[in-house]
Design an enzyme around this catalytic site. Structure first.
Site: not given
Ligand code: NAD
Length: 358
Positions: A141, A192, A224, A248, A252
């Site tokens: 970001y 990852k 994943d 993020d 959620d």
């Protein structure tokens, strides 16, 4: 020393739920010797209306002076038409960055009394208690280069960069190890590393940092797989640490395991234990001003503040237990009710928690 607490109610349901959070704090001051002084400042749409700025200088100064901030929520249709920098959300983003709040703590807790609210089977989620620690000020970001343009063939393209240095990784790693140590003693780092160089560095630094925390069991999981495991068997996790982007998304998903957005607190912390404590939900303009908002996310945010900034885990436990008793008694705001329970207003729910703290 008396701790300075700044309350920033904001917009929509923010003022209603903050009022109940403040009543809880006042009960702890009067009956349990909590040593704080309370201040209040404008933020978001309320600050735009009053001063033309979502984070006026006076509010930022008050936030800098505070030991902790109890934040309500910001935003609403009245301010949606403004340019991005003038919108309520910019006030919160600026506040987080000015205060250097790099660690986002998002617990996903499912009180057994609310297991029916989850989309998953009650036995899979009942009693769920995960803490997701998300890096908040780095990663893709913020990484440079970022931008957009046109390639040689005239096709539009855009790019962002996921970039971390070892100091940033170690900083969030230490925060997460300390939290894991105070919880179940297990930390799962999500990355990852099979594909991304930046994730390999993340994993290496987590392993190096782990040497200082022999009492915490560190494991690693690819993002994943973590997404899959969160839905398949979420209770296997204790504390999770991950990057801004992965956090993020995973936080959620974890929040939705509990099925009740009105119950979820969060914290954003700096390196010295200062924190901004806020519900995960937004300003809920559809129910604002009607006494329908669930104040428990805000009240549980206060419990996090007691635990992580004020070093009063004893009082945090009391607040969390009071929430459990209120649910045991069948009290529910509209968002978490079912046929066998009574509907309580925002104020009645807050009052019930205050009564139980007496
Ligand atoms: P929202 O979280 O405000 O509402 C989503 C749904 O959940 C709505 O149906 C709402 O009524 C319900 N809900 C939310 N909080 C509740 C509570 N305490 N009790 C009972 N029900 C509750 O999300 P949204 O509708 O997407 O956004 C509304 C506004 O909030 C927007 O302006 C958005 O930008 C802003 N927002 C602010 C924050 C923040 O302050 N940190 C976070 C998210 C969204």
């Amino acid at each position: 020393m008396t701790a300075r607490i700044l309350v920033m109610p904001g917009d929509g349901v923010g003022p209603e739920i903050c009022r109940e959070a403040v009543r809880v704090l006042e009960a702890l001051v009067n009956d349990h010797g909590l040593d704080i002084e309370l201040h209040e400042a404008l933020v978001g749409g309320a600050a735009i209306d009053a001063e033309g700025d979502p984070l006026p200088e006076s509010s930022l100064a008050a936030a800098r002076e505070a030991d902790a901030i109890v934040f309500g929520s910001i935003g609403g249709p009245a301010w949606d038409g403004l340019e991005r920098a003038k919108r309520p959300e910019s006030g919160l983003l600026r506040l987080r960055s000015e205060l250097g709040l790099f660690a986002n703590l998002r617990p996903a807790i499912l009180y057994p009394q609310l297991a029916h609210a989850s989309a998953l089977k009650p036995e899979v989620v009942s009693g769920l208690d995960i803490m997701i620690v998300r890096e908040l000020t780095g990663g893709i970001y913020f990484g440079q280069p970022a931008g957009h343009g046109t390639d040689e063939a005239g096709r539009r393209e855009a790019w962002n960069t996921m970039r971390y240095n070892d100091a940033e990784i170690e900083r969030i790693g230490r925060t997460a190890f300390n939290i894991a140590r105070a919880r179940g003693g297990r930390l799962c780092s999500v990355d990852k590393a099979n594909v991304l160089d930046v994730s390999q560095l993340w994993r290496d630094v987590m392993n190096e940092t782990a040497v200082d925390y022999p009492d915490v069991e560190l494991s690693h999981m690819y993002v994943d797989n973590a997404a899959m495991q969160l839905v398949r068997a979420p209770k296997q996790f204790d504390t999770v640490v991950t990057t801004n982007l992965f956090g993020d998304i995973l936080s959620d998903a974890a929040a939705m395991l509990t099925g009740s957005i009105g119950m979820l607190p969060s914290a954003s912390m700096d390196a010295n234990g200062k924190g901004l404590y806020e519900p995960v939900h937004g300003s809920a303009p559809d129910i604002a001003g009607q006494g329908l908002a669930n104040p428990l996310a805000a009240i549980l945010s206060v419990a996090m503040m007691l635990r992580y900034t004020l070093d009063r885990s004893d009082l945090a436990d009391k607040v969390e237990a009071a929430v459990g008793y209120a649910l045991d008694r069948g009290l529910r705001t509209r968002d978490i009710m079912n046929q066998e329970t009574q509907v309580a207003s925002t104020q009645e729910m807050g009052g019930a928690i205050v009564d139980m703290l007496r």
